[in-house]
Design a protein around this motif. Structure first.
Motif, mmCIF file in Angstrom:
data_model
loop_
_atom_site.group_PDB
_atom_site.id
_atom_site.type_symbol
_atom_site.label_atom_id
_atom_site.label_comp_id
_atom_site.label_asym_id
_atom_site.label_seq_id
_atom_site.Cartn_x
_atom_site.Cartn_y
_atom_site.Cartn_z
ATOM 1 N N GLY A 290 0.818 -1.202 0.000
ATOM 2 C CA GLY A 290 0.000 0.000 0.000
ATOM 3 C C GLY A 290 0.854 1.253 0.000
ATOM 4 N N PHE A 291 1.964 1.237 0.753
ATOM 5 C CA PHE A 291 2.882 2.383 0.772
ATOM 6 C C PHE A 291 3.507 2.585 -0.601
ATOM 7 C CE2 PHE A 291 7.297 3.890 1.637
ATOM 8 C CZ PHE A 291 6.965 5.193 1.997
ATOM 9 N N ALA A 292 3.948 1.466 -1.224
ATOM 10 C CA ALA A 292 4.537 1.586 -2.563
ATOM 11 C C ALA A 292 3.516 2.117 -3.567
ATOM 12 C CB ALA A 292 5.067 0.222 -3.012
ATOM 13 N N THR A 327 -5.798 13.016 -2.406
ATOM 14 C CA THR A 327 -6.681 12.582 -1.322
ATOM 15 C C THR A 327 -6.047 12.987 0.012
ATOM 16 O OG1 THR A 327 -5.639 10.420 -1.070
ATOM 17 C CG2 THR A 327 -7.423 10.611 -2.705
ATOM 18 N N ALA A 328 -6.809 12.822 1.098
ATOM 19 C CA ALA A 328 -6.283 13.194 2.419
ATOM 20 C C ALA A 328 -5.057 12.367 2.776
ATOM 21 C CB ALA A 328 -7.376 13.011 3.474
ATOM 22 N N ALA A 329 -5.096 11.069 2.480
ATOM 23 C CA ALA A 329 -3.957 10.203 2.800
ATOM 24 C C ALA A 329 -2.759 10.559 1.939
ATOM 25 C CB ALA A 329 -4.349 8.738 2.603
ATOM 26 N N GLU A 330 -2.991 10.813 0.634
ATOM 27 C CA GLU A 330 -1.879 11.180 -0.253
ATOM 28 C C GLU A 330 -1.270 12.504 0.171
ATOM 29 O OE1 GLU A 330 -3.292 9.046 -4.422
ATOM 30 O OE2 GLU A 330 -3.982 11.068 -3.924
ATOM 31 N N ASN A 331 -2.084 13.443 0.584
ATOM 32 C CA ASN A 331 -1.567 14.734 1.026
ATOM 33 C C ASN A 331 -0.723 14.584 2.297
ATOM 34 O OD1 ASN A 331 -1.617 17.756 0.784
ATOM 35 N ND2 ASN A 331 -2.509 17.536 2.836
ATOM 36 N N ASN A 348 18.388 5.698 4.904
ATOM 37 C CA ASN A 348 17.340 6.718 4.998
ATOM 38 C C ASN A 348 16.053 6.149 5.617
ATOM 39 O OD1 ASN A 348 18.909 8.744 3.745
ATOM 40 N ND2 ASN A 348 18.408 7.907 1.724
ATOM 41 N N HIS A 349 16.200 5.095 6.440
ATOM 42 C CA HIS A 349 15.014 4.433 6.973
ATOM 43 C C HIS A 349 14.187 5.368 7.866
ATOM 44 C CE1 HIS A 349 17.725 3.979 10.430
ATOM 45 N NE2 HIS A 349 16.632 3.863 11.160
ATOM 46 N N ALA A 355 7.440 8.951 6.788
ATOM 47 C CA ALA A 355 6.437 9.128 5.732
ATOM 48 C C ALA A 355 5.422 7.992 5.748
ATOM 49 C CB ALA A 355 7.142 9.204 4.375
ATOM 50 N N ARG A 356 5.919 6.764 5.944
ATOM 51 C CA ARG A 356 5.017 5.593 6.008
ATOM 52 C C ARG A 356 4.042 5.743 7.173
ATOM 53 N NH1 ARG A 356 5.051 -0.197 5.562
ATOM 54 N NH2 ARG A 356 3.107 -0.839 6.580
ATOM 55 N N ASN A 357 4.521 6.149 8.339
ATOM 56 C CA ASN A 357 3.656 6.319 9.512
ATOM 57 C C ASN A 357 2.600 7.400 9.289
ATOM 58 O OD1 ASN A 357 5.054 4.324 10.885
ATOM 59 N ND2 ASN A 357 6.461 5.777 11.852
ATOM 60 N N ALA A 358 2.990 8.471 8.609
ATOM 61 C CA ALA A 358 2.031 9.544 8.322
ATOM 62 C C ALA A 358 0.914 9.038 7.420
ATOM 63 C CB ALA A 358 2.747 10.729 7.678
ATOM 64 N N LEU A 359 1.269 8.226 6.423
ATOM 65 C CA LEU A 359 0.261 7.648 5.528
ATOM 66 C C LEU A 359 -0.663 6.714 6.299
ATOM 67 C CD1 LEU A 359 -0.881 7.050 2.682
ATOM 68 C CD2 LEU A 359 0.835 5.222 2.511
ATOM 69 N N ASP A 360 -0.083 5.861 7.149
ATOM 70 C CA ASP A 360 -0.890 4.899 7.906
ATOM 71 C C ASP A 360 -1.873 5.612 8.829
ATOM 72 O OD1 ASP A 360 0.588 3.010 6.632
ATOM 73 O OD2 ASP A 360 1.785 2.408 8.367
#
Length: 467
Positions: A290-292, A327-331, A348-349, A355-360
């Motif tokens: 989903g992140f990718a 979308t809200a998640a993409e933003n 760069n983890h 960024a992954r946590n913000a999307l989740d």
């Protein structure tokens, strides 16, 4: 002279070795099938193992000839040492009870000490077709010391006539007989050992008399005993049933998916849903794919540039490009990404994880509880029911079987959770896979799990059988 006296004392087994000098057991069989016992135990203390007092272990959990569990009653009436009241505590053993006699603040003097233990026990009488019998382990087999002499006197109810008797010395199920009968007349039986009993060996007698003098248990009493003996397993079984019924009710109440209705093919994503949102809703949660997909979605909308250098990817955040709204998640993901270029590598983890946590978080806030429900509250209630029944059932198991029960059922829960999770995934993969190799892999995984499923049944049974 003092040195010679000391050497002679150490050379004398009666003085130099901690041992039981005599073990006298006075047993009275009552008409109600209970037994009153007074044990007089004289020990020689040298301050090594016998320093504050002694232990007396009583097996109270047996398996009868039919393989059924039997838990006999034991009620300690009192304990004395050298004629005075002595403190004691009861401790649970894996198959019975230990009377721990003595005061931890009192050190015994190096000398003989005479202990008297008085107790009442039940369910010791065997009721057979032609006679009733007391099979009695006089000394027990748990002593770490030799017993110089042991003697037992059994007084039967008035009018009893001894039909038969047997005597045994040695370890568990020994048929040796280093003893002699002192009396077998009327209602009194007496016997004594004729040789020292080594550590972990004991003295056992069996005395039978005519029926009708001791009241046998009624059928109601037998059923009550059977239920009491197996109360722990009943509770565990009822707890398992209650948990299953609750989860079935919960699934029927809130877990059923709504009717699918008419399926209409769509040729474009639902409005307002990006690739990550669609995967989040279909999978009931976020994952790497989903992140990718969200990263690729931002690139499609002109917010990112993705460079592929021999499978080493770099994303570059673009500003002021792209006209299609996010979308809200993409933003949330776009805002969390650092400016400039970001190579997707281990160094760069921290930036990638942020960024992954913000999307989740954005996906959870938008869809969890609306597009689907996890019903964690319902699950928590079912888990509480299971844990409470497990603890109650383990507490009702005799002796150390409670701890064994907690370990066995806890271990089974983890073990079967892993086995069933892998098994279900492999089962679905067997039918969902398109290629032959994928189907063979899924089938191989299912076959590989068979011995692990067997171990999930055999290992707990072995744990209880060793108790």
């Amino acid at each position: 002279l003092a040195f010679l006296i000391l050497c002679l004392a150490l050379a004398s087994p009666a003085l130099a070795e901690e041992r039981i000098r005599s073990f006298l057991s006075d047993v009275t069989v009552n008409a109600d099938a209970s037994i009153d016992v007074t044990e007089t135990i004289t020990v020689n203390s040298e301050g090594r193992q016998i320093n504050h007092g002694i232990y007396r272990d009583f097996p109270t959990t047996y398996t009868d000839k039919n393989g059924q569990r039997v838990i006999v009653g034991l009620d300690v009436i009192g304990v004395t040492r050298n004629g005075r009241e002595e403190p004691y505590v009861l401790e649970s053993l894996s198959n019975g009870v230990r009377i721990k006699i003595g005061d931890k603040d009192v050190w015994l003097e190096d000398a003989p000490h005479r202990y008297e233990i008085r107790y009442r026990t039940t369910r010791q009488i065997g009721f057979f077709e032609k006679y009733d019998e007391l099979y009695w382990n006089v000394t027990g087999n748990g002593w770490d010391f030799p017993i110089d002499s042991a003697q037992v006197m059994i007084t039967l109810p008035q009018g009893a006539s001894i039909i038969q008797h047997d005597e045994f010395t040695g370890g568990y199920r020994s048929t040796e007989n280093n003893s002699r009968v002192l009396s077998a007349n009327g209602n009194v039986f007496a016997a004594a050992t004729t040789a020292t009993l080594p550590p972990k060996e004991g003295f056992t007698v069996a005395v039978a008399w005519q029926k009708g003098l001791v009241t046998p248990p009624s059928d109601t009493q037998k059923w009550a005993w059977w239920a009491s003996d197996n109360a722990g397993f009943f509770t565990l079984g009822l707890g398992l049933l209650a948990s299953a019924l609750y989860f079935l009710f919960a699934w029927n109440a809130v877990g059923r998916d709504p009717p699918k209705g008419t399926i209409i093919p769509l040729f474009a994503p639902p409005k307002g849903l990006g690739p990550a949102a669609l995967r989040f809703v279909s999978r009931y949660g976020a994952d790497d794919k989903g992140f990718a997909a969200a990263i690729v979605g931002l690139a499609v909308k002109g917010r990112l540039k993705i460079a592929d250098d021999d499978r080493s990817f770099t994303i570059t955040k673009l500003a002021g490009t792209g006209k299609e709204p996010l979308t809200a998640a993409e933003n949330a993901l776009y805002t969390a990404l650092p400016s400039g270029s970001l190579p997707l590598r281990q160094t760069n983890h921290a930036s990638v994880s942020a960024a992954r946590n913000a999307l989740d978080r954005a996906l959870k806030n938008e869809f969890e509880g609306t597009a689907f429900l996890k019903n964690l509250g319902w699950f928590a209630v079912g888990l509480a029911i299971s844990v409470i029944c497990l603890i109650l059932g383990a507490a009702l198991l005799p002796g150390g079987e409670g701890a064994q029960g907690l370990f066995a059922f806890g271990w089974m829960g983890i073990w079967w959770g892993v086995v069933l999770s892998i098994g279900w995934a492999s089962f679905k993969g067997l039918f969902a896979a398109r290629g032959l190799w994928s189907k063979i892999t899924s089938l191989g995984a299912l076959l590989f799990l068979i011995p692990f499923a067997g171990a999930g049944v055999i290992a707990p049974a072995m744990i209880f059988s060793q108790g």
